[in-house]
Each structure stands twice: as structure tokens, then as C-alpha cells.
Design a protein around this motif. Structure first.
Motif, PDB file in Angstrom:
ATOM      1  N   SER A  17      37.650  33.166  44.733  1.00 24.31           N
ATOM      2  CA  SER A  17      36.843  34.360  44.985  1.00 24.31           C
ATOM      3  C   SER A  17      37.720  35.571  45.296  1.00 24.31           C
ATOM      4  O   SER A  17      37.408  36.702  44.889  1.00 24.31           O
ATOM      5  CB  SER A  17      35.866  34.112  46.140  1.00 24.31           C
ATOM      6  N   THR A  18      38.810  35.354  46.012  1.00 27.66           N
ATOM      7  CA  THR A  18      39.717  36.452  46.345  1.00 27.66           C
ATOM      8  C   THR A  18      40.332  37.040  45.082  1.00 27.66           C
ATOM      9  O   THR A  18      40.362  38.267  44.895  1.00 27.66           O
ATOM     10  CB  THR A  18      40.826  35.961  47.287  1.00 27.66           C
ATOM     11  N   VAL A  19      40.815  36.171  44.201  1.00 27.63           N
ATOM     12  CA  VAL A  19      41.411  36.634  42.949  1.00 27.63           C
ATOM     13  C   VAL A  19      40.350  37.269  42.064  1.00 27.63           C
ATOM     14  O   VAL A  19      40.579  38.323  41.445  1.00 27.63           O
ATOM     15  CB  VAL A  19      42.109  35.470  42.215  1.00 27.63           C
ATOM     16  N   ALA A  20      39.160  36.650  41.998  1.00 23.87           N
ATOM     17  CA  ALA A  20      38.087  37.172  41.150  1.00 23.87           C
ATOM     18  C   ALA A  20      37.676  38.571  41.591  1.00 23.87           C
ATOM     19  O   ALA A  20      37.444  39.457  40.757  1.00 23.87           O
ATOM     20  CB  ALA A  20      36.889  36.231  41.183  1.00 23.87           C
ATOM     21  N   THR A  21      37.576  38.792  42.893  1.00 27.72           N
ATOM     22  CA  THR A  21      37.196  40.110  43.405  1.00 27.72           C
ATOM     23  C   THR A  21      38.255  41.155  43.064  1.00 27.72           C
ATOM     24  O   THR A  21      37.929  42.269  42.629  1.00 27.72           O
ATOM     25  CB  THR A  21      36.999  40.043  44.930  1.00 27.72           C
ATOM     26  N   ALA A  22      39.523  40.799  43.241  1.00 24.95           N
ATOM     27  CA  ALA A  22      40.614  41.733  42.927  1.00 24.95           C
ATOM     28  C   ALA A  22      40.677  42.014  41.430  1.00 24.95           C
ATOM     29  O   ALA A  22      40.936  43.151  41.010  1.00 24.95           O
ATOM     30  CB  ALA A  22      41.939  41.162  43.419  1.00 24.95           C
ATOM     31  N   GLN A  56      37.872  44.399  40.475  1.00 20.92           N
ATOM     32  CA  GLN A  56      38.218  45.766  40.883  1.00 20.92           C
ATOM     33  C   GLN A  56      39.237  46.384  39.929  1.00 20.92           C
ATOM     34  O   GLN A  56      39.114  47.549  39.525  1.00 20.92           O
ATOM     35  CB  GLN A  56      38.777  45.763  42.303  1.00 20.92           C
ATOM     36  N   HIS A  57      40.233  45.602  39.534  1.00 23.77           N
ATOM     37  CA  HIS A  57      41.260  46.101  38.623  1.00 23.77           C
ATOM     38  C   HIS A  57      40.662  46.477  37.272  1.00 23.77           C
ATOM     39  O   HIS A  57      40.980  47.542  36.723  1.00 23.77           O
ATOM     40  CB  HIS A  57      42.346  45.041  38.435  1.00 23.77           C
ATOM     41  N   LEU A  58      39.799  45.630  36.738  1.00 21.85           N
ATOM     42  CA  LEU A  58      39.185  45.918  35.436  1.00 21.85           C
ATOM     43  C   LEU A  58      38.294  47.152  35.514  1.00 21.85           C
ATOM     44  O   LEU A  58      38.249  47.961  34.580  1.00 21.85           O
ATOM     45  CB  LEU A  58      38.392  44.707  34.954  1.00 21.85           C
ATOM     46  N   LEU A  59      37.591  47.316  36.629  1.00 25.16           N
ATOM     47  CA  LEU A  59      36.772  48.510  36.807  1.00 25.16           C
ATOM     48  C   LEU A  59      37.650  49.762  36.849  1.00 25.16           C
ATOM     49  O   LEU A  59      37.284  50.814  36.317  1.00 25.16           O
ATOM     50  CB  LEU A  59      35.935  48.396  38.084  1.00 25.16           C
ATOM     51  N   HIS A  60      38.825  49.654  37.460  1.00 27.87           N
ATOM     52  CA  HIS A  60      39.753  50.780  37.505  1.00 27.87           C
ATOM     53  C   HIS A  60      40.305  51.112  36.124  1.00 27.87           C
ATOM     54  O   HIS A  60      40.767  52.241  35.897  1.00 27.87           O
ATOM     55  CB  HIS A  60      40.901  50.481  38.472  1.00 27.87           C
ATOM     56  N   CYS A  95      48.690  37.348  40.784  1.00 26.61           N
ATOM     57  CA  CYS A  95      47.725  36.527  40.052  1.00 26.61           C
ATOM     58  C   CYS A  95      46.904  37.391  39.098  1.00 26.61           C
ATOM     59  O   CYS A  95      46.678  37.029  37.935  1.00 26.61           O
ATOM     60  CB  CYS A  95      46.799  35.800  41.028  1.00 26.61           C
ATOM     61  N   VAL A  96      46.448  38.540  39.595  1.00 28.50           N
ATOM     62  CA  VAL A  96      45.684  39.470  38.754  1.00 28.50           C
ATOM     63  C   VAL A  96      46.551  39.962  37.603  1.00 28.50           C
ATOM     64  O   VAL A  96      46.102  40.046  36.459  1.00 28.50           O
ATOM     65  CB  VAL A  96      45.154  40.650  39.593  1.00 28.50           C
ATOM     66  N   ALA A  97      47.807  40.282  37.898  1.00 22.55           N
ATOM     67  CA  ALA A  97      48.721  40.770  36.862  1.00 22.55           C
ATOM     68  C   ALA A  97      48.941  39.704  35.786  1.00 22.55           C
ATOM     69  O   ALA A  97      49.015  40.017  34.591  1.00 22.55           O
ATOM     70  CB  ALA A  97      50.054  41.174  37.477  1.00 22.55           C
ATOM     71  N   LYS A  98      49.031  38.439  36.194  1.00 24.69           N
ATOM     72  CA  LYS A  98      49.245  37.355  35.235  1.00 24.69           C
ATOM     73  C   LYS A  98      48.038  37.205  34.311  1.00 24.69           C
ATOM     74  O   LYS A  98      48.190  37.052  33.093  1.00 24.69           O
ATOM     75  CB  LYS A  98      49.510  36.045  35.974  1.00 24.69           C
TER      76      LYS A  98
END
Length: 211
Positions: A38-43, A46-50, A190-193
Motif C-alpha cells: 500500500s505504501t508503494v502503491a500510494t507513492a 502520486q507520482h503518476l498523477l504528477h 521502488c517507484v523509480a524501478k
């Protein structure tokens, strides 16, 4: 099963993707409770929305407050939980939205069913719906040490039945598209990967940069 129903065609997926300027697909995060899904999914959302993209997160706990509030945690109910979520994810992705699904989803057969639902939706479509399985690979000992909700402690005490990793199985993905280890990488890494993989596969455009 319902009878006397008729499928009503709408805009093509290609039209929706073109008009919205993005492609819809499902990112399916699976892993133990407290693995960091959930932590990674939320981040990631947010990144994709940005990046100016339409993205929406489906969370294992959240859907049980509404859509799946009638389901428990038996194997049968877990199966139905994943089936419903897979159908919802497919609809979101068909609408040219990026879906980030964060569920333990412990059984390989259920995750394969979710993938096949997306593949079946690709019949006669020039724009298939990709299904990306992301294994949040964390050892049980690490997840149990984190235990932010105290669920492992309750499971060990016998207060929770059918708890994944303790009294119910977790079947690890055999060949996930992406594997992340939140005990070795930061949330940002993780988000960057995940994002780098999406760019490499052409699912995100190089012109889409953070705003």
C-alpha cells in the motif's frame, strides 16, 4: 447467472486512449501483509498523477469497506474478492486509466485469473490492456517484525484465522514482471524501478515528465 442481458458497445478502447492521451493498464502488487504494498502503491499513484496521468489505486482494505464488505477471509471469499477486483481493474483500465491494485492476493490461480480477464478483454482490440504483476518480495520475518496493524501478533495468538503466511498459504509469483524488495530499497527507489520498467515497455511516453 443473469439472463436476458445484451452487451452494448461503446467507444473503442483506441478512441479513449487517443482522446485521453494515455494508455490504460493494470499494475497488480502482490505480497504479504506489511510487505509495503500500500505504501508503494500510494507513492506510485502520486507520482503518476504528477506526470499528468490519470491513475487510481485499489487497496485491499479499502474495498472491504464497500464493494466487498460482504466477504470474509476464507479461501472461497478470497477468491471472490480477487475476482471482483480484477473485473473493476479491467473496467478502469479499459477507460484509459492506470490502475494500481494493492492486494495480498495469495493464490497463483487467482492472480492468473485476473490476468486472463484482462487478456480476454483484448479480443478484437488494437489496444490490449497490459497486466503487470509486481511482487513485493519481503521475507515473512521482516513483515512480521514490522506488523503495523498488530495482525501477525494476533494470528500467532490464534485470534485471527486464515491469516496469510501464518495459518494460510502465500504462493509467491513464479515469473512476475517486476520484483521489488522494500526492506532493501526506499519507497522512492521502488517507484523509480516500476516507472523505469513502464517507460522501457513503452507504456509511458518519454514526453510525460513530472509537473
Amino acid at each position: 447467472m443473469a439472463t436476458n442481458i445484451t452487451w452494448h458497445p461503446s467507444l473503442s478502447r483506441h478512441e479513449r486512449n487517443h482522446l485521453r492521451g494515455q494508455r490504460g493498464f493494470t499494475i497488480w502488487l502482490t505480497g504479504l501483509s506489511a510487505s509495503g504494498k500500500s505504501t508503494v502503491a500510494t507513492a506510485l499513484e502520486q507520482h503518476l498523477l504528477h506526470l499528468g496521468l490519470s491513475a487510481y489505486r485499489l487497496d485491499g482494505d479499502n474495498v472491504r469497506f464497500g464493494l466487498n464488505k460482504d466477504l470474509g477471509f476464507s479461501e472461497k471469499d478470497r477468491n471472490e474478492n480477487i475476482r471482483r477486483i480484477a473485473e473493476v481493474a479491467k473496467l478502469f483500465a479499459d477507460s484509459a486509466t492506470i490502475v494500481i491494485s494493492s492486494f495480498i492476493s495469495p493464490y497463483r490461480a487467482d492472480r492468473q485469473m485476473a490476468r486472463e480477464l484482462h487478456e480476454q478483454a483484448n479480443t478484437n482490440s488494437d489496444d490490449p490492456i497490459p497486466f503487470i504483476e509486481v511482487f513485493v518480495d519481503v521475507p515473512l520475518a521482516v513483515a512480521e517484525q514490522r506488523d503495523p496493524k498488530g495482525l501477525y501478533k494476533k494470528a500467532r495468538a490464534g485470534e485471527i484465522k486464515d491469516f496469510t503466511g501464518i495459518t494460510a498459504p502465500y504462493e509467491e509469483p513464479l515469473d512476475p514482471q517486476i520484483r521489488i524488495r522494500t526492506h532493501e530499497l526506499s519507497v522512492e527507489d521502488c517507484v523509480a524501478k516500476i516507472t523505469a520498467w513502464l517507460y522501457a515497455q513503452g507504456l509511458l511516453s518519454p514526453t510525460q515528465k513530472a509537473i
